[in-house]
Design a protein around this motif. Sequence first.
Motif, PDB file in Angstrom:
ATOM      1  N   PRO A 297       0.928  -1.486   0.060  1.00 57.44           N
ATOM      2  CA  PRO A 297       0.348   0.027  -0.152  1.00 57.44           C
ATOM      3  C   PRO A 297       0.404   1.179   0.048  1.00 57.44           C
ATOM      4  CG  PRO A 297      -1.154  -1.380   1.638  1.00 57.44           C
ATOM      5  CD  PRO A 297       0.280  -2.310   0.988  1.00 57.44           C
ATOM      6  N   ARG A 298       2.153   1.439   0.909  1.00 52.45           N
ATOM      7  CA  ARG A 298       2.960   2.397   0.815  1.00 52.45           C
ATOM      8  C   ARG A 298       3.190   2.485  -0.378  1.00 52.45           C
ATOM      9  NH1 ARG A 298       7.089   2.982   5.626  1.00 52.45           N
ATOM     10  NH2 ARG A 298       7.208   4.963   4.640  1.00 52.45           N
TER      11      ARG A 298
ATOM     12  N   LEU B 280      -0.521   3.670  -3.130  1.00 53.33           N
ATOM     13  CA  LEU B 280      -0.959   4.301  -2.740  1.00 53.33           C
ATOM     14  C   LEU B 280      -0.574   5.702  -3.338  1.00 53.33           C
ATOM     15  CD1 LEU B 280      -3.680   5.160  -1.197  1.00 53.33           C
ATOM     16  CD2 LEU B 280      -1.982   6.338   0.520  1.00 53.33           C
TER      17      LEU B 280
END
Length: 184
Positions: A19-20, A23
Amino acid sequence: MMTGAPTPPPATRPRRSRPRTVLPLAVAAWLVLEIWLLTVVADAAGGFTVFLLLIAGIVLGSVVIKRAGRRAFRNLNEALQRGTAPSSGGGSGLTMLGGLLLILPGPISDAAGLLLLVPPVQRALGRYAERAVDRKLRHAAPGGLGDAFQQARMYHPGGKVVQGEVVRDEPGDAPREQRPHLNR
């Protein structure tokens, strides 16, 4: 000439989570898509129409957030007067999120904001979020946020904090020594 601490070699750095990594790219793609759709709408309907749609979204989103905030505050006050816990069925958080999405410029965020204002969608998302949070809390490792609250209760079991001010009663003719201020 190097200054500062050397950076560790790449093998010792922790890997970034998916996700990092994804995103920022997803947010950038969303912004580009919003701007492109605004230009398409402006070509089809005119710039003044797009301007009016943006202003209407800001006004409608502000009204939605204001009403949801008042409803949440009223529910909290009623629950405190009854001495019970506030009811969780209000959906105020999702309503406020819908209002915030309406305020953001762009047709995708406006459509998502309007969708969040529909009560069946709010109930479904609320149930999903509640299950997801419950599942995460069940599988959470010790030493998390819940343990911090538990430790805070252990150190102050039913103790009361009395706010006050220390006043020293000294004779008027005694020499006053300079004391450092305690408020830092």
